[in-house]
Design an enzyme around this catalytic site. Structure first.
Site, PDB file in Angstrom:
ATOM      1  N   HIS A  12       9.742  -5.003  10.970  1.00 34.07           N
ATOM      2  CA  HIS A  12       8.520  -5.088  10.157  1.00 34.07           C
ATOM      3  C   HIS A  12       8.112  -3.655   9.826  1.00 34.07           C
ATOM      4  O   HIS A  12       7.323  -3.031  10.534  1.00 34.07           O
ATOM      5  CB  HIS A  12       7.393  -5.824  10.878  1.00 34.07           C
ATOM      6  CG  HIS A  12       6.220  -6.126   9.987  1.00 34.07           C
ATOM      7  ND1 HIS A  12       5.832  -7.407   9.648  1.00 34.07           N
ATOM      8  CD2 HIS A  12       5.364  -5.303   9.331  1.00 34.07           C
ATOM      9  CE1 HIS A  12       4.786  -7.358   8.840  1.00 34.07           C
ATOM     10  NE2 HIS A  12       4.479  -6.080   8.641  1.00 34.07           N
ATOM     11  N   HIS A  14       7.266  -1.252   6.340  1.00 27.79           N
ATOM     12  CA  HIS A  14       7.049  -1.177   4.895  1.00 27.79           C
ATOM     13  C   HIS A  14       7.597   0.137   4.351  1.00 27.79           C
ATOM     14  O   HIS A  14       7.136   1.214   4.739  1.00 27.79           O
ATOM     15  CB  HIS A  14       5.558  -1.273   4.570  1.00 27.79           C
ATOM     16  CG  HIS A  14       4.949  -2.607   4.849  1.00 27.79           C
ATOM     17  ND1 HIS A  14       4.651  -3.510   3.852  1.00 27.79           N
ATOM     18  CD2 HIS A  14       4.585  -3.202   6.018  1.00 27.79           C
ATOM     19  CE1 HIS A  14       4.120  -4.602   4.394  1.00 27.79           C
ATOM     20  NE2 HIS A  14       4.071  -4.436   5.705  1.00 27.79           N
ATOM     21  N   ASP A  16       7.162   1.288   1.346  1.00 31.00           N
ATOM     22  CA  ASP A  16       6.106   1.949   0.583  1.00 31.00           C
ATOM     23  C   ASP A  16       4.916   2.330   1.455  1.00 31.00           C
ATOM     24  O   ASP A  16       3.950   2.922   0.971  1.00 31.00           O
ATOM     25  CB  ASP A  16       5.654   1.091  -0.609  1.00 31.00           C
ATOM     26  CG  ASP A  16       5.644  -0.398  -0.319  1.00 31.00           C
ATOM     27  OD1 ASP A  16       5.761  -0.775   0.858  1.00 31.00           O
ATOM     28  OD2 ASP A  16       5.516  -1.194  -1.270  1.00 31.00           O
ATOM     29  N   HIS A 197       3.235 -12.471   6.058  1.00 31.90           N
ATOM     30  CA  HIS A 197       2.086 -11.878   6.738  1.00 31.90           C
ATOM     31  C   HIS A 197       1.031 -12.973   6.911  1.00 31.90           C
ATOM     32  O   HIS A 197       0.534 -13.517   5.922  1.00 31.90           O
ATOM     33  CB  HIS A 197       1.476 -10.754   5.895  1.00 31.90           C
ATOM     34  CG  HIS A 197       2.219  -9.458   5.938  1.00 31.90           C
ATOM     35  ND1 HIS A 197       3.477  -9.297   5.412  1.00 31.90           N
ATOM     36  CD2 HIS A 197       1.852  -8.240   6.440  1.00 31.90           C
ATOM     37  CE1 HIS A 197       3.864  -8.038   5.586  1.00 31.90           C
ATOM     38  NE2 HIS A 197       2.906  -7.383   6.211  1.00 31.90           N
ATOM     39  N   GLU A 200      -3.338 -12.264  10.462  1.00 35.64           N
ATOM     40  CA  GLU A 200      -3.765 -10.872  10.663  1.00 35.64           C
ATOM     41  C   GLU A 200      -5.244 -10.767  10.298  1.00 35.64           C
ATOM     42  O   GLU A 200      -6.080 -10.460  11.140  1.00 35.64           O
ATOM     43  CB  GLU A 200      -2.911  -9.929   9.807  1.00 35.64           C
ATOM     44  CG  GLU A 200      -3.234  -8.454   9.998  1.00 35.64           C
ATOM     45  CD  GLU A 200      -2.418  -7.542   9.096  1.00 35.64           C
ATOM     46  OE1 GLU A 200      -2.440  -6.331   9.347  1.00 35.64           O
ATOM     47  OE2 GLU A 200      -1.773  -8.029   8.139  1.00 35.64           O
ATOM     48  N   ASP A 278       5.266  -1.101  11.205  1.00 39.74           N
ATOM     49  CA  ASP A 278       4.449  -1.527  10.066  1.00 39.74           C
ATOM     50  C   ASP A 278       4.488  -0.474   8.963  1.00 39.74           C
ATOM     51  O   ASP A 278       5.349  -0.527   8.095  1.00 39.74           O
ATOM     52  CB  ASP A 278       3.012  -1.851  10.472  1.00 39.74           C
ATOM     53  CG  ASP A 278       2.296  -2.731   9.447  1.00 39.74           C
ATOM     54  OD1 ASP A 278       2.990  -3.315   8.589  1.00 39.74           O
ATOM     55  OD2 ASP A 278       1.062  -2.855   9.513  1.00 39.74           O
ATOM     56  N   ASP A 279       3.565   0.488   8.987  1.00 41.12           N
ATOM     57  CA  ASP A 279       3.493   1.541   7.963  1.00 41.12           C
ATOM     58  C   ASP A 279       3.521   2.904   8.651  1.00 41.12           C
ATOM     59  O   ASP A 279       2.494   3.606   8.698  1.00 41.12           O
ATOM     60  CB  ASP A 279       2.207   1.412   7.143  1.00 41.12           C
ATOM     61  CG  ASP A 279       2.116   0.093   6.402  1.00 41.12           C
ATOM     62  OD1 ASP A 279       2.862  -0.080   5.423  1.00 41.12           O
ATOM     63  OD2 ASP A 279       1.303  -0.761   6.796  1.00 41.12           O
TER      64      ASP A 279
END
Length: 333
Positions: A12, A14, A16, A197, A200, A278-279
């Protein structure tokens, strides 16, 4: 806390949401894009989470500067390549990178299908260069509505053999999964895997909907599953994986503190849950931090952390043969 005899995965993550601050600075200068700061030190507070954000939507605004500098397809190709380089630096053996081409294209009105192709090219070159195994997950950004998601879906379908799965991300409360049933029907027709997703920002009903209506095999975040015992039982029985992102859930104020994160309870309940970033570019963390700092702070024992690492590969959108080959490759080192 990382078992070096096992494959290390991040499923998981991202693409971007992992644009380096230095790259934002360089692309901003190259394309004459006005940035909120002109040095790396002063730019970081604008593009990385320094203090926890009040909610998910506030957190997502931190991603905007990264995509604002994507003024060409070459820029998209570069950040895709750098994502693989970052994965290699983190010691990852396998990564699933998810991305929203509509979001990446938006600031400079790039062709959405062109963004998909550029990302595929950058990731392919990165894998060749750094020896990391990667697959791509296409995200539909629900925040921009059904028509925009349809455009993203068409762009993915134009490259269907290079896309492994379809995801739905963004404003979960404002744009429920029920708006996107036809999109996911087409994804299943394309023989893609499905991850969504859910749970959350919204409650357990969002997770049920993702599974029953959209066909989700895995759930991104899924923290609100803890509120529904029947759902917990179902996730465990059906081996529907939860892609946990510890630090992210604190930074978005989805969970108050790591000690209150439900990952430990998911594992105790027999749910197939994994540890992911995640990010990472926006969060200022990496997978090593999640295993060695965040997971112990969330109360996970050494054995539970190892189980989560095993789950990461078991949950991966890989064939049984690909998983076996990856295990053997790591064990032989």
């Amino acid at each position: 806390m990382i078992d070096t005899t096992l494959p290390l995965t991040d499923i998981h993550r991202h693409l971007d949401g992992n644009i380096r601050p230095q790259t934002i600075l360089e692309l901003g200068r190259r394309y004459n894009i006005s940035l909120p700061a002109q040095s790396l030190e002063t730019l970081i507070p604008h593009v990385q989470v320094i203090a926890n954000e009040p909610d998910l939507v506030s957190f997502l605004t931190k991603l905007d500067w990264g995509v604002k500098v994507l003024a060409s397809l070459d820029a998209c190709r570069r950040v895709a390549f750098e994502n693989i380089e970052d994965a290699a630096r983190n010691g990852l053996h396998y990564v699933e990178l998810r991305f929203s081409p509509g979001y990446m294209a938006m600031a400079h009105q790039l062709p959405v299908a062109g963004v998909v192709e550029a990302v595929i090219d950058g990731v392919r070159e990165g894998c060749r260069t750094f020896g990391v195994q990667a697959k791509l997950i296409g995200i539909m950004s629900r925040t921009f509505g059904e028509a925009a998601c349809q455009q993203e879906l068409e762009a993915f379908l134009a490259h269907r053999d290079q896309i492994t799965a379809l995801d739905l991300a963004g404003d979960e409360l404002g744009f429920p999964g029920s708006l996107f049933l036809s999109h996911f029907n087409r994804a299943r027709d394309a023989d893609w895997h499905i991850t969504v997703h859910a749970g959350e920002a919204a409650g357990p009903e969002s997770i049920w909907q993702a599974i029953r209506e959209l066909g989700a095999e895995r759930i991104g975040h899924g923290v609100k599953a803890i509120e529904d015992r029947a759902l917990m039982d179902f996730l465990a029985e059906q081996q529907i994986g939860i892609e946990s992102c510890l630090t992210s859930n604190i930074q978005t104020s989805t969970v108050a503190e790591l000690a209150a994160h439900p990952l430990k309870m998911f594992l105790e309940h027999g749910i197939r849950a994994s540890i992911n970033t995640d990010d990472p570019g926006v969060q200022g963390v990496d997978i090593i931090h999640e295993y060695t700092v965040a997971a112990p702070a969330a109360g996970l024992s050494r054995e539970q952390i190892r189980q989560a690492q095993i789950n990461g590969l078991e949950m991966a959108f890989l064939s049984a043969e690909e998983k076996r080959a990856l295990r053997e490759k790591v064990a032989a080192k």
